[in-house]
Each structure stands twice: as C-alpha cells, then as structure tokens.
Design a protein around this motif. Structure first.
Motif, short mmCIF file in Angstrom:
data_model
loop_
_atom_site.label_atom_id
_atom_site.label_comp_id
_atom_site.label_asym_id
_atom_site.label_seq_id
_atom_site.Cartn_x
_atom_site.Cartn_y
_atom_site.Cartn_z
N UNK A 232 -7.31 -13.25 1.48
CA UNK A 232 -6.31 -12.57 2.07
C UNK A 232 -5.50 -11.94 1.13
N UNK A 233 -5.03 -10.72 1.15
CA UNK A 233 -4.10 -10.09 -0.10
C UNK A 233 -2.93 -10.81 0.12
N UNK A 234 -2.16 -11.34 -0.93
CA UNK A 234 -1.08 -11.94 -0.94
C UNK A 234 -0.04 -10.67 -1.18
N UNK A 235 0.60 -10.13 -0.38
CA UNK A 235 1.61 -8.98 -0.85
C UNK A 235 2.88 -9.61 -1.41
N UNK A 236 3.71 -8.87 -2.06
CA UNK A 236 5.13 -9.31 -2.43
C UNK A 236 5.84 -9.02 -1.02
N UNK A 237 6.83 -9.87 -0.78
CA UNK A 237 7.47 -10.19 0.56
C UNK A 237 8.14 -8.73 1.03
N UNK A 238 8.67 -7.91 0.06
CA UNK A 238 9.21 -6.89 0.36
C UNK A 238 8.35 -5.62 0.79
N UNK A 239 7.12 -5.76 0.63
CA UNK A 239 6.22 -4.70 0.85
C UNK A 239 5.91 -4.42 2.30
N UNK A 240 5.25 -5.39 3.04
CA UNK A 240 4.77 -4.94 4.45
C UNK A 240 6.39 -4.43 5.16
N UNK A 241 7.58 -4.91 4.96
CA UNK A 241 8.71 -4.40 5.71
C UNK A 241 9.04 -2.99 5.23
N UNK A 242 8.94 -2.75 4.11
CA UNK A 242 8.99 -1.30 3.75
C UNK A 242 8.18 -0.41 4.13
N UNK A 243 6.60 -0.78 4.16
CA UNK A 243 5.84 0.30 4.64
C UNK A 243 5.86 0.58 6.17
N UNK A 244 6.35 -0.53 7.08
CA UNK A 244 6.79 -0.39 8.42
C UNK A 244 7.88 0.48 8.53
N UNK A 245 9.03 0.26 7.69
CA UNK A 245 10.46 0.99 7.84
C UNK A 245 10.13 2.67 7.44
N UNK A 246 9.31 2.63 6.26
CA UNK A 246 8.88 4.04 5.84
C UNK A 246 8.09 4.71 7.10
N UNK A 247 7.24 4.16 7.38
CA UNK A 247 6.45 4.81 8.64
C UNK A 247 7.24 5.25 9.61
N UNK A 248 7.92 4.37 10.16
CA UNK A 248 9.06 4.41 11.31
C UNK A 248 9.86 5.65 11.00
N UNK A 249 9.93 6.04 9.94
CA UNK A 249 11.12 6.91 9.51
C UNK A 249 10.27 8.40 9.26
N UNK A 250 9.12 8.35 9.45
CA UNK A 250 8.42 9.75 9.40
C UNK A 250 7.73 9.77 7.95
N UNK A 251 7.82 9.00 6.85
CA UNK A 251 7.68 9.25 5.63
C UNK A 251 5.88 8.77 5.72
N UNK A 252 5.19 9.63 4.86
CA UNK A 252 3.76 9.23 4.64
C UNK A 252 3.57 8.14 3.53
N UNK A 253 2.88 7.32 3.52
CA UNK A 253 2.62 6.26 2.60
C UNK A 253 1.17 6.31 2.32
#
Length: 242
Positions: free
Chosen positions: A102-123
């Motif tokens: 199971x990949x251990x992401x740094x704690x800020x990564x997933x929230x930012x991916x979700x936030x960026x996507x919600x704002x319409x940015x492509x990741x």
C-alpha cells in the motif's frame, strides 16, 4: 520566486515527491526481488508472462536463471530501463491486490489532488516507473479514498515520453495536451535536473524537498523555488507562498 501565469496542469513526479523514497527502495524493490523466483518457476511459459519475459534482451530471456541474474543486477545498480520497470510492475500487482503493498503518500498529497481536481486543474504523473506501476501505486494508497486514479488525467514514463532529465521529454508531454501552453504546466519533483529540464521546455518547475530525500546541491535554493509540502503552493497556483 513568483510565477505570473495561472497553472492549468500539475505534473507530478512520484518517488521523493508524493511518497517517500524509502517505499520504492525499501519496500517495492525488495518485494519484486522476493517474488521473482517463484514467478519464474510457475509462470515462465504462461502467456500473460511472455510479454514481460520477451521484452528482456535475448541473452537474458532464453533462461529463467539468466533473466533472474540480470534482473537482480539491474536493481542493484538502479538502472532505469523499461523492460525492468515493466516486470517490476507485473510482480507488484499481486502484492497490491493482496493488501501486502500500500503506497504511503505524504499527508498533504491526497487532499491537494482532490482539491486541484475539484477546481478544474488537470493532475498528471511523470515517473521513471512504468505507467502500469504508476497506476497500481495510485490505486492502492493509504489515503481515503485509497484509489486516487480517477483524479489523474494522464500518465507518462520513460517509454511514452522519454528520460526525465531531457528537455525534449517535457515537450513531448506538453504536445499530448495542446489545449494547454507549456507555461500553464507546473512540474513538481525532488530531482533538480528534472525541474531544470521542465523549465527549459517552458514549463514552471518547483523542487520538492521531502523527509528522507538527499540534501539539495549547493545553490539550488538561490535559483529555484523549493517547497517541503504541497500546502506551500497558494490556492490558485499563480503565485507561490514563502
């Protein structure tokens, strides 16, 4: 160092940027080495293994012993060749599926991916690991939700884009999405040479310095922006916070 053009695409490295280097070197690599002998023994002639076996040079794909020895040598020397990366991804599939990996992401990564996507940015992702291995990692993370692949718009590796330290690779990536100019891309990586290559291609680039990463070379902080968390990026990515 502020940037003046609004970012539309966030291009992410993986190792040392979204997850610790130790996960790759201390967990994924040893897992593949451990799984390889049994896989070679039981699946050598299996149709779904043939494409991975036959991708190795003929002097190594002719026998399981030769392939295993070459595989171990490449891992020990950390050689980044596509046929090694592809076979590693194949070996990791079972580990992810069973829950052993199971990949251990740094704690800020997933929230930012979700936030960026919600704002319409492509990741998008650009890693030396194969695209199938990238998708496995993001499908099985320690975040909630665990599967972050729906948040990723595209995937790039050394096969479909090129070496990460070459400017031309970032030109190739940008050309796949002509709706966005290179200056609307932001590349985040722990590797200074990769960030330099992206900037030469016209992209914006920021160095990510995470716990466990090697010390940065002298002078990097004077000429490039360095962050320790994605939270250091401002809300619209048009400027970068101190």
């Amino acid at each position: 160092m502020a940037v003046s053009t609004s970012v539309k695409v966030v291009l992410l490295d993986i190792e040392g940027t979204v997850c610790p280097i130790s996960f790759v070197k201390d967990v994924l690599f040893p897992y593949a080495l451990k799984a390889l002998p049994e896989t070679l023994k039981t699946r050598w002639n299996h149709p779904d293994f043939a494409e991975y076996r036959d991708a190795f040079p003929s002097e190594y794909s002719s026998s399981s012993d030769a392939l295993e020895a070459h595989f171990r040598d490449l891992v020990e020397k950390d050689v980044k060749v596509s046929y090694l990366k592809s076979l590693q991804g194949y070996l990791w599939q079972e580990g992810y599926a069973s829950g052993d990996l199971k990949a251990p992401l740094f704690p800020d990564v997933a929230p930012k991916l979700l936030e960026w996507g919600d704002k319409g940015l492509r990741v998008m992702i650009y890693s030396s690991g194969s695209v199938p291995a990238q998708k496995l990692l993001f499908k099985h993370t320690d975040a909630s939700p665990s599967d972050l692949t729906p948040r990723i718009s595209d995937w790039f590796d050394t096969v479909n884009a090129g070496l990460k330290t070459e400017t031309g690779s970032y030109n190739v990536i940008a050309s796949k999405h002509p709706a966005f100019s290179p200056k609307e891309w932001l590349f985040l990586s722990d590797n200074v040479k990769e960030v330099d290559a992206a900037i030469r291609a016209g992209m914006q680039g920021v160095v990510v310095q995470r716990p466990g990463n090697a010390p940065l070379p002298p002078g990097v902080r004077e000429r490039l922006r360095v962050i320790e968390t994605f939270q250091a990026l401002d809300d619209n990515l048009t400027t970068l916070k101190d």
